[in-house]
Every structure is written in C-alpha cells, then in structure tokens.
Design a protein around this motif. Structure first.
Motif, PDB file in Angstrom:
ATOM      1  N   ASP A 249      53.730 105.466  27.522  1.00  0.00           N
ATOM      2  CA  ASP A 249      53.374 106.123  25.606  1.00  0.00           C
ATOM      3  C   ASP A 249      53.846 106.737  25.471  1.00  0.00           C
ATOM      4  O   ASP A 249      54.939 107.223  24.263  1.00  0.00           O
ATOM      5  CB  ASP A 249      51.715 106.699  26.261  1.00  0.00           C
ATOM      6  CG  ASP A 249      50.468 106.344  24.723  1.00  0.00           C
ATOM      7  OD1 ASP A 249      51.537 105.891  23.559  1.00  0.00           O
ATOM      8  OD2 ASP A 249      49.983 107.202  24.758  1.00  0.00           O
ATOM      9  N   LEU A 252      57.554 105.756  25.177  1.00  0.00           N
ATOM     10  CA  LEU A 252      57.167 104.851  23.381  1.00  0.00           C
ATOM     11  C   LEU A 252      56.879 105.608  22.184  1.00  0.00           C
ATOM     12  O   LEU A 252      57.895 105.336  20.812  1.00  0.00           O
ATOM     13  CB  LEU A 252      56.505 103.324  23.565  1.00  0.00           C
ATOM     14  CG  LEU A 252      57.886 102.489  24.249  1.00  0.00           C
ATOM     15  CD1 LEU A 252      56.290 101.703  24.939  1.00  0.00           C
ATOM     16  CD2 LEU A 252      58.374 102.140  23.408  1.00  0.00           C
ATOM     17  N   THR A 253      56.661 106.326  21.607  1.00  0.00           N
ATOM     18  CA  THR A 253      56.537 107.399  20.480  1.00  0.00           C
ATOM     19  C   THR A 253      57.401 108.453  21.261  1.00  0.00           C
ATOM     20  O   THR A 253      57.732 108.908  19.937  1.00  0.00           O
ATOM     21  CB  THR A 253      55.017 108.651  20.981  1.00  0.00           C
ATOM     22  OG1 THR A 253      53.813 107.839  21.914  1.00  0.00           O
ATOM     23  CG2 THR A 253      54.872 109.752  20.346  1.00  0.00           C
ATOM     24  N   LYS A 256      59.242 105.992  19.126  1.00  0.00           N
ATOM     25  CA  LYS A 256      59.419 106.477  16.950  1.00  0.00           C
ATOM     26  C   LYS A 256      59.269 107.304  16.958  1.00  0.00           C
ATOM     27  O   LYS A 256      60.004 107.753  15.703  1.00  0.00           O
ATOM     28  CB  LYS A 256      57.374 106.033  17.505  1.00  0.00           C
ATOM     29  CG  LYS A 256      57.041 106.135  16.232  1.00  0.00           C
ATOM     30  CD  LYS A 256      55.150 106.528  16.219  1.00  0.00           C
ATOM     31  CE  LYS A 256      54.795 104.523  16.515  1.00  0.00           C
ATOM     32  NZ  LYS A 256      53.183 105.457  16.438  1.00  0.00           N
ATOM     33  N   LEU A 261      62.775 102.864  16.758  1.00  0.00           N
ATOM     34  CA  LEU A 261      62.152 101.916  16.549  1.00  0.00           C
ATOM     35  C   LEU A 261      62.250 101.603  14.978  1.00  0.00           C
ATOM     36  O   LEU A 261      61.322 100.665  14.841  1.00  0.00           O
ATOM     37  CB  LEU A 261      60.160 102.206  17.324  1.00  0.00           C
ATOM     38  CG  LEU A 261      60.327 102.414  18.788  1.00  0.00           C
ATOM     39  CD1 LEU A 261      59.272 102.478  18.684  1.00  0.00           C
ATOM     40  CD2 LEU A 261      60.646 100.950  19.493  1.00  0.00           C
ATOM     41  N   ASP A 293      49.368  99.828  19.962  1.00  0.00           N
ATOM     42  CA  ASP A 293      50.249 101.029  19.401  1.00  0.00           C
ATOM     43  C   ASP A 293      51.097 100.581  18.302  1.00  0.00           C
ATOM     44  O   ASP A 293      51.543 101.071  17.533  1.00  0.00           O
ATOM     45  CB  ASP A 293      49.701 102.171  20.180  1.00  0.00           C
ATOM     46  CG  ASP A 293      48.186 102.135  20.719  1.00  0.00           C
ATOM     47  OD1 ASP A 293      46.972 101.555  19.645  1.00  0.00           O
ATOM     48  OD2 ASP A 293      47.283 102.780  21.995  1.00  0.00           O
ATOM     49  N   HIS A 294      52.110 100.540  19.360  1.00  0.00           N
ATOM     50  CA  HIS A 294      53.616 100.814  19.399  1.00  0.00           C
ATOM     51  C   HIS A 294      54.570 100.009  18.715  1.00  0.00           C
ATOM     52  O   HIS A 294      55.097 100.281  17.714  1.00  0.00           O
ATOM     53  CB  HIS A 294      54.349 102.043  20.269  1.00  0.00           C
ATOM     54  CG  HIS A 294      53.644 102.698  20.843  1.00  0.00           C
ATOM     55  ND1 HIS A 294      53.950 104.097  19.928  1.00  0.00           N
ATOM     56  CD2 HIS A 294      53.297 103.220  22.461  1.00  0.00           C
ATOM     57  CE1 HIS A 294      53.100 105.539  20.772  1.00  0.00           C
ATOM     58  NE2 HIS A 294      52.492 104.935  21.895  1.00  0.00           N
TER      59      HIS A 294
END
Length: 340
Positions: A249, A252-253, A256, A261, A293-294
């Motif tokens: 998480d 990947l955040t 972002k 992304l 979420d992502h």
C-alpha cells in the motif's frame, strides 16, 4: 529463491492506438544464439552455493551457450558479493568484451542500486547486449534503459528454475526474436475450474505503451533519482515478494504521489509471493483492497496475476519495448521483436 529482504473506466481504444511508436528510440541488443558466451555475475548478494552456480552453468550450457564468470564472482563484502566498484567492473567488462554476447545475473538480493553511479553508460550504449534478471536486478534494468535506451529483460536469473515454461519464453523472446503474446497457462488440472495462475481483470480494455517496471520495492526506492525512465504512456508491470500488505500500500501510494500512476497507459501486476495478510494484525487490508484503492480509480486497462515475479514459471519481459495489453484476456503482446 531468496527474497530481497533476506539480503535485503475503460481507456478508449482510439487514444491507445494513436500513441507513437516509442521503441523507435530504443536500442535493441542482438539476439542470443547457440555457441554464444553468456557472462554470469553477482551484482548484489554473494554466490553462497557453488552447487547452485554449477546448476546455472549447466542450464545455460543445455541451451547451447558457453559461460564465463565475472572476475569478482566469488568475492564477499558482508551481505554483498564484493565491493561496489568490483561488482560494477564485472558488468562493465562484460559489456565491452566482444566475446560476451549476453549477461545474466546469478541472483538478486539488495545491492544493485549501489552500482548505478559506477556503470559506464556510454560503453554500454556502444556495445548493446541483453541483460537479464529480476527482483533487485530491476535497478539495473531500469537504470540502464533510462541512461542508454537499451532494452533490458526482466527474466530468469542464473539461480532460477530453468524449466520448460521459463525456458520457452526465454528462447522465444531472446533467441528466436518473436513478437510473442504472453498469456498465462490455462490448465485446470482435475479441478472444475482454473485455480492456479488465474488472471483478474481490474479494468477491462486494451492499452499500448513501453513496458516498464519490475520489482515494486526496488522501483519505488529509485523515485527521485535519474535512474528511472519517462513514464508517459508506459505500461507499468510490477511484482514483489515477502512484503506485508501495508508496505505494498505504501509503495503504490508513493507511485501515485510521485505522478507515475497518472502517466501510465495500462497496468499489469504479476505475483506478490508471500504477501498475504496472514496474522499481520487486526483489520489488515488485502491486495484486492489495495488495487481497488490505487489502480481501479485510474480507469485504465489493468489486470493482475501475470507470470511475472518470484515464481518458478515466468515470462521474459522486455523493458522498454512497445507492447499492447488486453486486460480482459490478461495478455501482453509485444508489438515487435525485442532483439535484432
């Protein structure tokens, strides 16, 4: 295979098809052929087992190759295979040596990113050769592509399982020069439906772009450096191993927040081996939650489950080559040969 930490809305078809052919600016290596000499080197973790090394040598010989070990192959410096300068020298030498036609990392483990400032990128560009590996080798695959435009290959390391599946993709991409369509096996065995190696479509559709990615942890640690390529209209593929879901998480955040992304045209997730919530605590999210979420909100073609990662059966994926993904079918189609 040891882990790194052990050592440490549907995209419209028209825009996707109108993307320029980006790989025209990429540099392709020559294809590998029987009789070629492959250089084996340790860019990160040491070669702990001579038996594993011998198995790697015999596996490459069975493909018709000769092999040569790097000059510092068996050196040790703590958890590294010798000093940074020596490991980098082995790679630089393999690229400039005319007798070496391809380079395979023996295994991963933390340490590859330490070599990036020490590589002779001008020489690598003058002597383009296939560089193959995965996991921590991601740092070299992305760094060299970013600095030289040389297409590199996320594929088996020397200590990988050189079985028929893995060898088949290696041969078709690197030796036969096929513009392959990579698709997971569909064997149900004696089950009523397919259980293993399933594809999950997050957002249906097709997307085109340069294939860029590798190990998520390594990639995320390169953000902010000059060793990452341009992500505009790229197809991002990632994998990982032994990571708690909250770490996936977090990474990947980071992708972002850094804008990666938002730039990509499509997304492929391979395998995250040993990344289940397990007994990691009350209320853990799952990888499915993380993708919801992502990735799903991006509205770009995306799927998970590709044969990419710390697994026995793996694709050989060219880093920097134009490809088209079909997220509904779970396929990755190379738009041209990755080698000359």
């Amino acid at each position: 295979m040891s882990t790194r930490r052990s050592f440490l809305k549907l995209a419209s078809l028209a825009p996707a098809l109108s993307l320029p052919t980006l790989s025209a600016d990429s540099l392709k290596p020559n294809r590998l052929k029987p009789g070629d000499t492959i250089g084996l080197f340790c860019p990160a973790a040491p070669a702990y087992s001579r038996e594993d090394v011998q198995i790697a040598i015999e596996s490459l010989q069975a493909l018709g190759f000769k092999t040569r070990l790097g000059a510092h192959f068996y050196e040790r410096y703590g958890y590294l295979a010798g000093r940074d300068a020596d490991r980098a020298a082995d790679l630089n030498t393999f690229f400039t040596d005319p007798d070496i036609k391809g380079v395979v990392a023996m295994h991963g483990g933390w340490g590859c990113a330490r070599l990036l400032p020490l590589l002779d990128y001008a020489a690598i560009r003058r002597h383009p050769k296939p560089l193959i590996g995965y996991s921590d080798i991601t740092a070299l695959l992305l760094g060299i592509y970013a600095k030289t435009s040389l297409i590199t290959f996320h594929g088996p390391v020397g200590s990988a399982t050189w079985n028929a599946y893995t060898v088949g993709w290696f041969r078709r991409v690197l030796m036969d020069g096929e513009a392959v369509t990579m698709q997971n096996p569909a064997d149900k065995g004696d089950n009523l439906t397919q259980v293993a190696d399933r594809i999950t479509t997050l957002t249906a559709g097709t997307a085109r772009g340069r294939l860029l990615g590798g190990n998520l942890t390594v990639l995320s640690h390169l953000i902010g450096s000059s060793y990452l390529p341009d992500w505009k209209n790229a197809v991002l593929f990632i994998e990982d191993v032994g990571e708690d879901v909250y770490r996936m998480d977090r990474m990947l955040t980071q992708l972002k927040l850094s804008g990666i992304l938002a730039q990509i045209s499509g997304f492929v997730f391979g395998k995250c081996t040993k990344c289940d919530p397990g007994s990691g605590g009350y209320g853990s999210l799952t990888m499915e939650d993380i993708f919801a979420d992502h990735i799903t909100p991006l509205g770009k073609p995306a799927f998970t489950g590709a044969m990419i990662g710390h697994i026995k059966d793996k694709f050989t994926v060219p880093v920097g080559l134009d490809a088209e993904i079909d997220a509904g079918k779970g396929t990755i189609r190379l738009l041209e040969s990755a080698v000359r």
